[in-house]
Design a protein around this motif. Structure first.
Motif, short mmCIF file in Angstrom:
data_model
loop_
_atom_site.label_atom_id
_atom_site.label_comp_id
_atom_site.label_asym_id
_atom_site.label_seq_id
_atom_site.Cartn_x
_atom_site.Cartn_y
_atom_site.Cartn_z
N GLY A 60 61.27 40.24 63.95
CA GLY A 60 60.26 39.63 63.15
C GLY A 60 61.16 38.86 62.08
N GLY A 61 60.52 37.78 61.51
CA GLY A 61 61.04 37.12 60.43
C GLY A 61 60.21 36.10 59.55
N PRO A 62 60.55 35.37 58.93
CA PRO A 62 59.35 34.52 58.19
C PRO A 62 59.28 33.34 58.99
N SER A 63 58.00 32.85 59.05
CA SER A 63 57.78 31.62 59.75
C SER A 63 58.12 30.19 58.76
N GLY A 64 58.16 30.39 57.57
CA GLY A 64 58.82 29.43 56.57
C GLY A 64 60.13 29.57 56.18
N ARG A 65 60.28 28.50 55.37
CA ARG A 65 61.75 28.82 54.69
C ARG A 65 62.05 29.49 53.51
N GLY A 66 61.01 29.91 52.86
CA GLY A 66 61.19 30.57 51.62
C GLY A 66 61.07 29.56 50.38
N GLY A 67 61.58 30.17 49.34
CA GLY A 67 61.60 29.15 48.21
C GLY A 67 60.17 28.87 47.55
N ALA A 119 49.61 37.68 65.85
CA ALA A 119 47.97 37.59 65.64
C ALA A 119 47.24 37.73 64.28
N ALA A 120 47.87 38.77 63.52
CA ALA A 120 47.31 39.27 62.26
C ALA A 120 47.89 38.24 61.35
N SER A 121 48.67 37.25 61.50
CA SER A 121 49.14 36.46 60.47
C SER A 121 49.55 36.84 59.26
N ILE A 122 50.17 37.96 59.11
CA ILE A 122 50.48 38.65 57.77
C ILE A 122 51.49 37.90 57.00
N PRO A 123 51.15 37.51 55.65
CA PRO A 123 52.13 37.01 54.91
C PRO A 123 53.49 37.73 54.75
N TYR A 124 54.57 36.93 54.98
CA TYR A 124 55.94 37.35 54.86
C TYR A 124 56.42 37.74 53.25
N GLN A 125 56.83 38.85 52.93
CA GLN A 125 57.44 38.75 51.55
C GLN A 125 58.68 39.55 51.71
N PRO A 126 59.91 39.07 51.23
CA PRO A 126 61.20 39.37 51.17
C PRO A 126 61.14 41.05 50.91
N THR A 127 60.44 41.70 50.12
CA THR A 127 60.52 43.16 49.97
C THR A 127 59.38 44.01 50.80
N GLY A 128 58.73 42.97 51.68
CA GLY A 128 57.72 43.67 52.60
C GLY A 128 56.40 43.33 52.38
N PRO A 129 55.46 43.09 53.42
CA PRO A 129 55.78 43.30 54.55
C PRO A 129 56.74 42.29 55.10
N ASN A 130 57.77 42.76 56.01
CA ASN A 130 58.78 41.70 56.60
C ASN A 130 59.38 42.00 57.78
N SER A 131 60.50 41.64 58.10
CA SER A 131 61.33 42.07 59.43
C SER A 131 61.42 43.43 59.70
N ASN A 132 61.75 44.09 58.56
CA ASN A 132 61.90 45.45 58.61
C ASN A 132 60.74 46.18 59.10
N SER A 133 59.64 45.65 58.28
CA SER A 133 58.18 46.21 58.65
C SER A 133 57.97 46.19 60.24
N VAL A 134 58.27 45.12 60.71
CA VAL A 134 57.96 44.79 62.10
C VAL A 134 59.02 45.90 62.95
N ALA A 135 60.04 46.08 62.68
CA ALA A 135 60.99 46.94 63.56
C ALA A 135 60.19 48.50 63.48
N ARG A 136 59.96 48.97 62.14
CA ARG A 136 59.40 50.25 61.98
C ARG A 136 58.10 50.32 62.76
N THR A 137 57.39 49.46 62.79
CA THR A 137 56.08 49.48 63.34
C THR A 137 56.00 49.57 64.77
N ILE A 138 56.99 48.56 65.35
CA ILE A 138 56.85 48.75 66.93
C ILE A 138 57.43 50.13 67.34
#
Length: 160
Positions: A60-67, A119-138
């Motif tokens: 998982g990762g962010p759909s946007g650029r950040g900032g 499908a849940a369109s969860i907002p990405y946050q650097p401290t979570g939920p994020n890519s690490n949350s995706v790895a743990r969830t799957i």
């Protein structure tokens, strides 16, 4: 055949037990997030090796650029893990969380979970939920042991 012991028919030794099924492997890997003033903070993703040994990534990762514009929602991805693909770093810290016949077929469940998260369109946050949350969830949602090869992985504690 007459005169041959049963193990000669299967190629196994007497008393060896049933033939083993296909073998697969699931690893959690970590790449260091660059640009954080040398802090050892990591991005986690999952590698699945099929019975032939071919590796596939799930992430998982962010759909946007950040900032100032934000990071967007969590976007999931998967595919063949080959040179040039996202997260390609063969020497990355890694831990095997499952191997053998029980690991086979988990890739199908990983894909289903990635689709659910997208499908849940969860907002990405650097401290979570994020890519690490995706790895743990799957791992969590598919019955795979949850372990990581590094200590600092923000968002690991959040199941999506």
């Amino acid at each position: 055949m007459e005169g041959r012991p049963p193990e000669a028919e299967t190629g196994r030794e007497a008393g060896a037990g049933p033939a083993a099924g296909p073998s697969c492997q699931i690893d959690v890997r970590a790449t260091k997030i660059r640009g954080l003033a040398g802090l050892p903070i990591y991005h986690l993703f999952v590698i699945y090796k099929d019975p032939s040994g071919s590796p596939y990534f799930f992430r998982g990762g962010p759909s946007g650029r950040g900032g100032p514009g934000g990071y967007g929602s969590i976007k999931c991805d998967h595919g063949a893990y080959t040179p040039g693909t996202v997260d390609w770093e063969p020497g990355a810290p890694s831990t095997t969380v499952m191997s053998g016949p029980a690991a086979c077929g988990k890739d199908t469940s990983f894909i289903r979970e990635l689709s659910r998260i997208d499908a849940a369109s969860i907002p990405y946050q650097p401290t979570g939920p994020n890519s690490n949350s995706v790895a743990r969830t799957i791992l969590n949602k598919t019955g795979v042991p949850e372990d990581k090869p590094v200590m600092i992985a923000p968002g690991w504690g959040q199941i999506l």
